[in-house]
Design a protein around this motif. Structure first.
Motif, short mmCIF file in Angstrom:
data_model
loop_
_atom_site.label_atom_id
_atom_site.label_comp_id
_atom_site.label_asym_id
_atom_site.label_seq_id
_atom_site.Cartn_x
_atom_site.Cartn_y
_atom_site.Cartn_z
N LEU A 316 21.87 105.29 6.68
CA LEU A 316 22.29 106.83 6.63
C LEU A 316 22.18 107.17 5.13
CD1 LEU A 316 23.18 108.96 8.32
CD2 LEU A 316 25.58 108.23 8.15
N LYS A 317 22.73 106.41 4.16
CA LYS A 317 22.43 106.64 2.72
C LYS A 317 20.98 106.98 2.44
CE LYS A 317 26.45 104.27 0.87
NZ LYS A 317 26.70 102.87 -0.01
N GLU A 318 20.15 106.06 2.95
CA GLU A 318 18.72 106.00 2.80
C GLU A 318 17.94 107.28 3.42
OE1 GLU A 318 17.39 102.31 4.60
OE2 GLU A 318 18.15 101.05 3.00
N GLN A 319 18.52 107.67 4.70
CA GLN A 319 17.75 108.56 5.43
C GLN A 319 18.34 110.06 4.60
OE1 GLN A 319 15.86 109.02 8.53
NE2 GLN A 319 15.36 107.16 7.11
N VAL A 320 19.64 109.91 4.24
CA VAL A 320 19.99 111.14 3.51
C VAL A 320 19.18 111.38 2.39
CG1 VAL A 320 21.84 112.39 2.30
CG2 VAL A 320 22.39 111.43 4.51
N ASP A 321 19.13 110.31 1.43
CA ASP A 321 18.49 110.29 0.20
C ASP A 321 17.10 110.88 0.34
OD1 ASP A 321 17.92 109.69 -2.68
OD2 ASP A 321 16.67 108.15 -1.87
#
Length: 384
Positions: A316-321
């Motif tokens: 989720l962190k990767e996708q938001v970034d």
């Protein structure tokens, strides 16, 4: 969108399930065995390696639920009820063409449903370890996958060689890389791909393998590259961006995605089992133990059935970034307790650590809550 080249130039445009069924029937008519599956944890590489074709059996329609509730409890997950209802009505075209079914222990409701459908098709249930970081988890999962291999070999009087598995692994990796690249176009501002197109791509890739899938996905990649280079956008500049996470989506639950469209926003990412999850990650090639390599990759899938589900927070962190959404919508199906409880941690991550707006939606496949959902989605977008 009117002047854009469609990603799929066929009679099934915007009808991914019909396209998927056509692919399954084509393989079946050519002699392939059809193995139905319900989850991203089903190791489809074994099915491809024996020359078979996987068919996704999850259903997302409210129409079959009354039939299911004659047998199943009313307060069960709508996905399970819909899937079982279509089987009871004999109106699920995918189930009707299956020669066998593979299940998995991701969900208590599905586990018990498998016991009921075992009377209708040869069925094998994979025992998935749900503490993936525990010592021995990968080894046990490899043992369970080997049991599935034995089931396939006995059921269809065939032999699955290591060479065939290795080929299936390499083809899966190539396909998954292409799907990830395609979904990665959601990062473009303004958007050059719609959520419907993302859904079309993931549905197609699930039931199509080998050179056919690779060639088609490369063609789609070229179309999207052309859109980006020629500034052919699917939404206006400044459109608010939404990342969808949570439970699987499809059919009647697409009402949520359509409401986002109606509110003038663009869904730029599908972080779910019917989106990115099934295609993220790689299987180690030429490992010397293809079953262990498969086991290790599948244990990285960040489903809420896992505990602790650290991988979901990382993804989720990767996708938001990558996608830089204005709003994260966490979609939870009624009675899906794992995703519902985990939403507490997801909200904390999105709001407090990532500084992004968050909206949790709990829904089913009916249309009764459409008005309420429209109001809540509209209000959440106004606050972005």
């Amino acid at each position: 969108m009117g002047n854009l080249t469609p990603l799929f130039n066929d009679e099934f445009t915007d009808l991914p399930l019909k396209r998927a069924l056509a692919q399954v029937l084509k393989k079946r008519d050519a002699g392939a065995k059809v193995v139905g599956a319900y989850c991203s944890y089903a190791p489809v590489e074994l099915i491809w390696a024996m020359g078979g074709v996987p068919a996704v059996l999850c259903a997302f329609s409210n129409a079959a639920i009354p039939k299911a509730e004659e047998t199943l409890p009313a307060n069960l997950c709508p996905l399970i009820k819909s899937s079982y209802g279509f089987i009871e009505l004999k109106t699920c075209p995918f189930f009707e063409v299956t020669d066998a079914v593979v299940g998995e222990t991701t969900c208590d409701g599905k586990k018990k449903m498998f016991e009921l459908i075992a009377e209708k098709r040869p069925l094998h249930v994979l025992d998935l370890p749900q503490c993936p970081t525990n010592e021995g988890a990968a080894a046990y999962w490899r043992h369970s996958i080997n049991g599935f291999k034995t089931f396939l070999e006995k059921s269809f009087d065939t032999s699955i060689s290591e060479a065939a598995l290795e080929q299936a692994i390499q083809e899966t990796n190539r396909k998954n890389r292409l799907v990830e690249q395609i979904l990665g176009f959601g990062a473009h501002r303004p958007a050059v791909i719609t959520w419907q197109e993302m859904y079309d791509v993931t549905s197609y890739a699930m039931v199509t393998g080998g050179s056919e899938a690779i060639e088609k996905l490369q063609e789609i990649l070229a179309i999207l590259t052309e859109r980006r280079e020629k500034k052919m956008f699917t939404s206006p500049e400044g459109t608010k961006r939404v990342l969808l996470t949570g439970c699987p989506v499809g059919g009647d639950v697409l009402k949520v995605l359509k409401l986002v469209d109606e509110e003038g926003a663009a869904i730029v990412g599908l972080d779910s089992c019917t989106g990115l999850k099934a295609y993220a990650g790689r299987i180690e090639e030429k490992s010397g133990d293809p079953l262990l390599a498969i086991a290790q990759r599948y244990l990285q899938i960040p489903c809420a059935c896992m505990t602790p589900n650290l991988r979901r927070m990382e993804v989720l962190k990767e996708q938001v970034d990558l996608l830089k959404p204005d709003l994260v919508i966490d979609l939870v199906l009624q009675a899906c307790h794992t995703y519902n409880v985990e939403a507490v941690k997801v909200e904390s991550l999105v709001r407090n650590e990532l500084g992004t707006n968050y909206l949790k939606i709990v829904t089913d496949f009916s249309s009764q809550d459409v008005g309420q959902l429209k109001t809540r989605i509209g209000a959440a977008l106004e606050m972005c």
